[in-house]
Design a protein around this motif. Structure first.
Motif, PDB file in Angstrom:
ATOM      1  N   ARG A  70       4.062   6.518   1.152  1.00  0.00           N
ATOM      2  CA  ARG A  70       3.350   6.407  -0.113  1.00  0.00           C
ATOM      3  C   ARG A  70       3.830   7.499  -1.053  1.00  0.00           C
ATOM      4  N   THR A 101      -3.990  -2.962   1.276  1.00  0.00           N
ATOM      5  CA  THR A 101      -2.991  -1.894   1.303  1.00  0.00           C
ATOM      6  C   THR A 101      -3.416  -0.729   0.423  1.00  0.00           C
ATOM      7  N   ILE A 124       5.091  -2.575  -1.336  1.00  0.00           N
ATOM      8  CA  ILE A 124       3.873  -3.382  -1.464  1.00  0.00           C
ATOM      9  C   ILE A 124       3.091  -3.076  -2.735  1.00  0.00           C
ATOM     10  N   ARG A 143      -5.822   1.251   2.497  1.00  0.00           N
ATOM     11  CA  ARG A 143      -5.081   1.904   3.579  1.00  0.00           C
ATOM     12  C   ARG A 143      -4.201   3.032   3.043  1.00  0.00           C
ATOM     13  N   THR A 144      -3.718   2.886   1.824  1.00  0.00           N
ATOM     14  CA  THR A 144      -2.919   3.943   1.211  1.00  0.00           C
ATOM     15  C   THR A 144      -3.778   5.175   0.945  1.00  0.00           C
ATOM     16  N   SER A 155       3.370   2.103  -2.420  1.00  0.00           N
ATOM     17  CA  SER A 155       3.197   2.085  -0.969  1.00  0.00           C
ATOM     18  C   SER A 155       4.211   1.166  -0.318  1.00  0.00           C
ATOM     19  N   TYR A 156       4.566   1.521   0.914  1.00  0.00           N
ATOM     20  CA  TYR A 156       5.582   0.781   1.645  1.00  0.00           C
ATOM     21  C   TYR A 156       5.149   0.580   3.095  1.00  0.00           C
ATOM     22  N   TYR A 157       5.475  -0.589   3.628  1.00  0.00           N
ATOM     23  CA  TYR A 157       5.434  -0.827   5.066  1.00  0.00           C
ATOM     24  C   TYR A 157       6.883  -0.977   5.500  1.00  0.00           C
ATOM     25  N   GLY A 158       7.412   0.040   6.163  1.00  0.00           N
ATOM     26  CA  GLY A 158       8.836   0.013   6.461  1.00  0.00           C
ATOM     27  C   GLY A 158       9.625   0.011   5.164  1.00  0.00           C
ATOM     28  N   SER A 208       9.509  -2.569   3.069  1.00  0.00           N
ATOM     29  CA  SER A 208       8.820  -3.479   2.141  1.00  0.00           C
ATOM     30  C   SER A 208       7.975  -2.696   1.145  1.00  0.00           C
ATOM     31  N   VAL A 268      -0.436   3.892   5.749  1.00  0.00           N
ATOM     32  CA  VAL A 268       0.779   3.122   5.481  1.00  0.00           C
ATOM     33  C   VAL A 268       1.992   3.958   5.884  1.00  0.00           C
ATOM     34  N   THR A 269       3.147   3.297   5.977  1.00  0.00           N
ATOM     35  CA  THR A 269       4.368   3.978   6.406  1.00  0.00           C
ATOM     36  C   THR A 269       4.787   5.070   5.434  1.00  0.00           C
TER      37      THR A 269
END
Length: 233
Positions: free
Chosen positions: A56, A44, A18, A47-48, A11-14, A16, A53-54
């Protein structure tokens, strides 16, 4: 039987990164706990699952044949997964009753949980039906958040940090509530940094650190010393 399975999930936020190749399984009828210090990726992970998230990658399978990677958030809830965030997902300016009725309207239809069964499960909420949700104590808000999640009549309930910041007496109430939810046939995936809470609540534990699963197993099979080592370092 598995109700949820994550395989090599990233998973990624932008930009980043995670979560790193997270794999875990939630079995039908069990309480599964994702244990770890704050900031290691537990929230996360939830949320994934809910596609919040941004970006996945990997595989997330619900009930053995539904690929959640292809499902938008609002449809995931309709499939039978309810997410209770750490703030409970409540509307502070609405009354307790108004909060609950919103979930009734959003639910998947008739099921085990309705206003009557919710007040049997959470008798304290019945005394506060006309109070603004924002005036409730931390423990009461957690109870309301879980009640809202159950009114969606899910098969799987995701609960983020149900015991964090609460007094020991309230934590005991939360533990008993989760056990009663399990007896009603609802599978639960929860997160917590509290080993003692998890030991009293879960059937199976996944220990997370720095976005990775470091250890997993049934509660009575894991080495407490090894779990504590991961939580400490």
């Amino acid at each position: 039987m598995n109700i949820l399975k994550l395989s090599d999930v990233n998973s990624y936020y932008g930009k980043s990164h995670i979560l790193f190749n997270v794999s875990l399984t939630v079995r039908k009828g069990e309480v599964t706990a994702l244990l770890g210090r704050n900031g290691v990726g537990k929230t996360t992970t939830l949320r994934t699952i809910m596609n919040l998230v941004t970006k996945r990658t990997g595989e997330i399978i619900f009930k053995e044949n539904v690929d959640l990677m292809r499902v938008p958030t609002h449809k995931i809830a309709k499939l039978g997964i309810s997410y209770v965030p750490d703030h409970g997902g409540i509307f502070p300016n609405l009354t307790v009753e108004e909060n609950l009725k919103i979930s009734v309207k959003q639910g998947v239809g008739k099921g085990l949980f309705d206003m009557k069964t919710i007040f049997e499960l959470f008798p304290q909420l019945k005394d506060f039906v006309n109070r603004a949700a924002g005036t409730l104590s931390g423990g009461e808000r957690r109870m309301l958040g879980i009640a809202k999640g159950l009114l969606l009549n899910p098969e799987l309930l995701l609960i983020d940090e149900p015991s964090e910041g609460l007094a020991p007496r309230i934590i005991r109430d939360i533990i008993e509530t989760i056990k009663r939810i399990q007896k009603h046939g609802v599978s639960v995936l929860l997160t917590s940094p509290n080993l003692l809470f998890v030991e009293k609540t879960a059937d199976r534990i996944y220990v997370m650190d720095k976005g990775e699963i470091k250890l997993s197993g049934k509660v009575d099979e894991l080495s407490r010393e090894e779990v504590e080592r991961i939580l400490t370092f």
